[in-house]
Design an enzyme around this catalytic site. Structure first.
Site, PDB file in Angstrom:
ATOM      1  N   GLU A 197       0.894  -1.154   0.000  1.00 58.67           N
ATOM      2  CA  GLU A 197       0.000   0.000   0.000  1.00 58.67           C
ATOM      3  C   GLU A 197       0.928   1.198   0.000  1.00 58.67           C
ATOM      4  O   GLU A 197       1.484   1.550   1.035  1.00 58.67           O
ATOM      5  CB  GLU A 197      -0.859   0.009   1.265  1.00 58.67           C
ATOM      6  CG  GLU A 197      -1.810  -1.166   1.390  1.00 58.67           C
ATOM      7  CD  GLU A 197      -2.842  -1.178   0.310  1.00 58.67           C
ATOM      8  OE1 GLU A 197      -3.280  -0.090  -0.110  1.00 58.67           O
ATOM      9  OE2 GLU A 197      -3.187  -2.267  -0.152  1.00 58.67           O
ATOM     10  N   CYS A 254      -2.876   8.404   3.621  1.00 57.24           N
ATOM     11  CA  CYS A 254      -2.509   7.868   2.305  1.00 57.24           C
ATOM     12  C   CYS A 254      -3.587   8.166   1.279  1.00 57.24           C
ATOM     13  O   CYS A 254      -3.318   8.247   0.087  1.00 57.24           O
ATOM     14  CB  CYS A 254      -2.291   6.374   2.404  1.00 57.24           C
ATOM     15  SG  CYS A 254      -3.671   5.529   3.191  1.00 57.24           S
TER      16      CYS A 254
HETATM   17  P1  NAP Z   1       8.496   4.968   4.414  1.00 61.02           P
HETATM   18  O1  NAP Z   1       9.624   5.869   4.666  1.00 61.02           O
HETATM   19  O2  NAP Z   1       8.426   4.275   3.099  1.00 61.02           O
HETATM   20  O3  NAP Z   1       8.552   3.890   5.585  1.00 61.02           O
HETATM   21  C1  NAP Z   1       7.573   2.889   5.711  1.00 61.02           C
HETATM   22  C2  NAP Z   1       8.113   1.745   6.538  1.00 61.02           C
HETATM   23  O4  NAP Z   1       9.161   1.086   5.830  1.00 61.02           O
HETATM   24  C3  NAP Z   1       8.706   2.194   7.865  1.00 61.02           C
HETATM   25  O5  NAP Z   1       8.349   1.244   8.845  1.00 61.02           O
HETATM   26  C4  NAP Z   1      10.200   2.173   7.597  1.00 61.02           C
HETATM   27  O6  NAP Z   1      10.952   1.984   8.763  1.00 61.02           O
HETATM   28  C5  NAP Z   1      10.313   0.978   6.672  1.00 61.02           C
HETATM   29  N1  NAP Z   1      11.476   0.969   5.802  1.00 61.02           N
HETATM   30  C6  NAP Z   1      12.043   2.018   5.161  1.00 61.02           C
HETATM   31  N2  NAP Z   1      13.065   1.575   4.395  1.00 61.02           N
HETATM   32  C7  NAP Z   1      13.131   0.228   4.566  1.00 61.02           C
HETATM   33  C8  NAP Z   1      13.975  -0.800   4.042  1.00 61.02           C
HETATM   34  N3  NAP Z   1      14.947  -0.535   3.178  1.00 61.02           N
HETATM   35  N4  NAP Z   1      13.764  -2.078   4.448  1.00 61.02           N
HETATM   36  C9  NAP Z   1      12.779  -2.365   5.328  1.00 61.02           C
HETATM   37  N5  NAP Z   1      11.944  -1.443   5.846  1.00 61.02           N
HETATM   38  C10 NAP Z   1      12.109  -0.161   5.464  1.00 61.02           C
HETATM   39  O7  NAP Z   1       7.092   5.685   4.615  1.00 61.02           O
HETATM   40  P2  NAP Z   1       6.610   6.630   5.838  1.00 61.02           P
HETATM   41  O8  NAP Z   1       7.339   7.915   5.718  1.00 61.02           O
HETATM   42  O9  NAP Z   1       6.652   5.897   7.132  1.00 61.02           O
HETATM   43  O10 NAP Z   1       5.075   6.811   5.502  1.00 61.02           O
HETATM   44  C11 NAP Z   1       4.564   7.824   4.682  1.00 61.02           C
HETATM   45  C12 NAP Z   1       4.212   7.282   3.321  1.00 61.02           C
HETATM   46  O11 NAP Z   1       3.384   6.136   3.436  1.00 61.02           O
HETATM   47  C13 NAP Z   1       3.419   8.275   2.505  1.00 61.02           C
HETATM   48  O12 NAP Z   1       4.009   8.379   1.244  1.00 61.02           O
HETATM   49  C14 NAP Z   1       2.030   7.667   2.404  1.00 61.02           C
HETATM   50  O13 NAP Z   1       1.331   7.977   1.238  1.00 61.02           O
HETATM   51  C15 NAP Z   1       2.283   6.215   2.519  1.00 61.02           C
HETATM   52  N6  NAP Z   1       1.119   5.521   3.097  1.00 61.02           N
HETATM   53  C16 NAP Z   1       0.369   4.691   2.318  1.00 61.02           C
HETATM   54  C17 NAP Z   1      -0.734   4.043   2.866  1.00 61.02           C
HETATM   55  C18 NAP Z   1      -1.614   3.133   2.060  1.00 61.02           C
HETATM   56  O14 NAP Z   1      -2.459   2.464   2.633  1.00 61.02           O
HETATM   57  N7  NAP Z   1      -1.475   3.088   0.780  1.00 61.02           N
HETATM   58  C19 NAP Z   1      -1.055   4.230   4.203  1.00 61.02           C
HETATM   59  C20 NAP Z   1      -0.262   5.073   4.959  1.00 61.02           C
HETATM   60  C21 NAP Z   1       0.821   5.721   4.380  1.00 61.02           C
HETATM   61  P3  NAP Z   1      11.669   3.216   9.507  1.00 61.02           P
HETATM   62  O15 NAP Z   1      10.603   4.193   9.872  1.00 61.02           O
HETATM   63  O16 NAP Z   1      12.296   2.588  10.691  1.00 61.02           O
HETATM   64  O17 NAP Z   1      12.643   3.759   8.501  1.00 61.02           O
END
Ligand code: NAP
Length: 527
Positions: free
Chosen positions: A259, A298
């Site tokens: 997602e 999101c």
């Molecule tokens: P993110 O930076 O992509 O991080 C998401 C998760 O992935 C975090 O738990 C992060 O851990 C982990 N992560 C990052 N790099 C990784 C890697 N190389 N290997 C394993 N895990 C990794 O996103 P965010 O900033 O938390 O969230 C905001 C984004 O999420 C927005 O763009 C939003 O649109 C999207 N979102 C989408 C939905 C949906 O249902 N489609 C819902 C909510 C949010 P760490 O925090 O420890 O780095």
């Protein structure tokens, strides 16, 4: 140092982690340090083995209805202690209304899945799908699909914005599917998910090994995933791409669901006149999406498509509503919008809106200035509501996701232009289409549907009842094509069954009867 919950024990990453090597998490409102987060030295391999050997068998031994009882019990304990989650949500910048969206929304999804599992699935640990197909000329060779729980685990990698709803929504489906979960919350709000897990585990409602949580990095854990596991990711498209192509995920065909972010839209149809009740409902949707959780949803609307002749009316009406949005300490009286999650997130939003505004101008708000109530505008991650008028044909409004209280108004020339613009998001979770002209909406939907996971069609007859553009509902699919990750969650019990292994069985009627525990005529004859 925030603890992880592994192998039914709270563990501090003491071995090598020091405060210097761990990530710092700050209060979104005051800037004060909340906790340090690290996964250094944690036994993730041991946790995965525990999920597979202890949690999985315990859940698989239960019927769908017994698993539903676990969800109801979980909903009750979270509800009883939800105030604790509201208090912590405020530290992440959330108002009480925002916190309810996350916490009460999570409780609702647990209950919803419990009710659906009881109503739609049998009181057995497995499911036989549909009626048996006759596969040969006679009656003795039939085919069915048997859905059985996978003997693996679900690794949830979650985004920061729904620290309670997201783990519960995924957990609900995993529990009903008979799968243990290992939850990895995003670092900026990991303390909130940790409290949720504490509430659940202190009440002891789930069997041992059914729920574990690791805070900090799980990068090494991706190598530990196996063929029967599910990697369920929520977050940015960039991280989704990394996880999807992780060599172990690819080599072992680990099921992967994403997602991801998306640049969602709302479209005002040409028949809606400014000042009409439906126009007002359209304005309310835009403003709600920009301000609930300070736009960190999101599904939030980032692109507001309006007919060219109604562009200035839309600017005026949205700006007038935004002017009434009070911003500040989310616990202070009269504050309607809190802070974004961190100063880094505020910087990201500032960068994103500036890129979008390169082809236009700010109609409302200034990314560098904000008036706040009962808080320090610099120490806290506050932003004004930001409405941009941008060139609809520029690239940035369709490509850049400002994950905060921001949206761009894009004026379309005609219907073909509007459908074209919508598709330039390259796949979104949801779009709203607002209009009463059924012929127009029907034709528009045919073009728009392939680019969206959900379409919210708002007209004068349903505007008083809508659950809103931004609310994913357990009954409906949540997920979108392309940039939105290409994934699918919820969709009622269909989503649960999709987590299970669907095996085609070719067998005799007597075998199928025995599967349901019915006496087999042939067997008793021979006896
Ligand atoms: P993110 O930076 O992509 O991080 C998401 C998760 O992935 C975090 O738990 C992060 O851990 C982990 N992560 C990052 N790099 C990784 C890697 N190389 N290997 C394993 N895990 C990794 O996103 P965010 O900033 O938390 O969230 C905001 C984004 O999420 C927005 O763009 C939003 O649109 C999207 N979102 C989408 C939905 C949906 O249902 N489609 C819902 C909510 C949010 P760490 O925090 O420890 O780095």
């Amino acid at each position: 140092m925030l603890q992880s919950y592994l192998q039914d024990t709270w563990i501090t990453p003491t071995a090598t982690a020091t405060e210097a090597s761990a990530a710092e998490v700050h209060d979104a409102v005051t800037g004060d340090l909340v906790c340090h987060v690290s996964s250094e030295g944690l036994d993730l391999a041991g946790a995965f083995t525990h999920a597979r050997r202890v949690g999985g068998p315990a859940l698989r031994a239960l019927t769908f209805h017994q698993r539903a009882d676990l969800l109801d019990a979980m909903a009750a304990v979270v509800r009883a202690r939800r105030e604790e989650l509201y208090v912590l949500s405020a530290r992440a910048g959330a108002t009480l209304n925002d916190a309810r969206y996350d916490v009460d929304g999570g409780i609702r999804v647990l209950r919803d899945y419990a009710a659906r599992a009881r109503a739609e699935l049998p009181d057995t640990p497995f499911l036989v799908e549909g009626p048996a197909e006759r596969l040969a000329r006679g009656e003795d060779f039939l085919g069915v699909h048997l859905c059985t729980p996978s003997p693996g685990l679900m690794l949830q990698v979650n985004a920061f914005n729904f620290a309670v709803w997201a783990p519960l929504e995924k957990l609900a489906q995993a529990v009903v599917a008979g799968m243990p979960s290992v939850v990895k919350p995003a670092t900026p709000t990991a303390y909130l998910t940790a409290q949720l897990v504490r509430i659940a585990t202190e009440a002891g409602v789930l069997p041992p090994g059914a729920l574990q949580m690791v805070v900090g990095s799980v990068r090494p854990a991706l190598d530990l995933l196996e063929e029967q596991d599910v990697l369920s990711f929520t977050g940015s498209a960039a991280t989704a791409a990394k996880l999807r192509t992780h060599p172990n995920v690819v080599a072992r065909s680990v099921r992967f669901n994403a997602e991801a972010d998306s640049v969602n839209a709302i479209v005002l149809a040409p028949d809606v006149q400014p000042g009409s009740p439906l126009f007002d409902a359209f304005i309310r949707e835009v403003v709600t999406e920009m301000t609930v959780k300070a736009g960190q949803k999101c599904t939030a609307i980032r692109r507001v498509l309006v007919p060219r002749e109604h562009e200035s009316a839309a600017h005026e009406a949205i700006s007038a509503e935004l002017a009434g949005v009070t911003i500040g300490n989310p616990t202070a009286e009269g504050v309607r919008m809190g802070a974004v999650v961190s100063l880094a997130q505020r910087d990201d939003v500032r960068r994103a809106v500036r890129r979008i505004a390169e082809s236009g101008r700010f109609v409302h708000g200034d990314p560098d200035k904000v008036r706040v109530i009962d808080a320090d505008a610099e120490r806290g991650a506050f932003l004004d509501t930001l409405l941009i008028s941008a060139d609809p044909d520029a690239a940035a409004p369709h490509e850049v996701e400002p994950f905060g209280p921001a949206a761009a108004v894009l004026a379309y020339r005609d219907t073909a232009h509007a459908t074209d613009l919508l598709a330039r998001g390259r796949g979104s979770l949801v779009a709203s289409v607002v209009g009463d002209d059924l012929a127009w909406t029907t034709a528009f939907v045919q073009k728009a549907a392939p680019w969206h996971g959900r379409l919210h069609l708002l007209d004068s007859t349903n505007m008083a009842q809508t659950t809103g553009h931004g609310s994913p509902l357990a009954a409906l699919r949540h997920g979108g094509p392309g940039r939105a990750g290409g994934g699918s969650e919820m969709a009622g019990t269909r989503g649960v069954v999709d987590l299970m292994q669907r095996t085609a069985i070719q067998a005799s009627p007597r075998w199928l009867a025995s599967l349901h525990g019915e006496p087999s005529p042939a067997a008793s004859d021979s006896a």
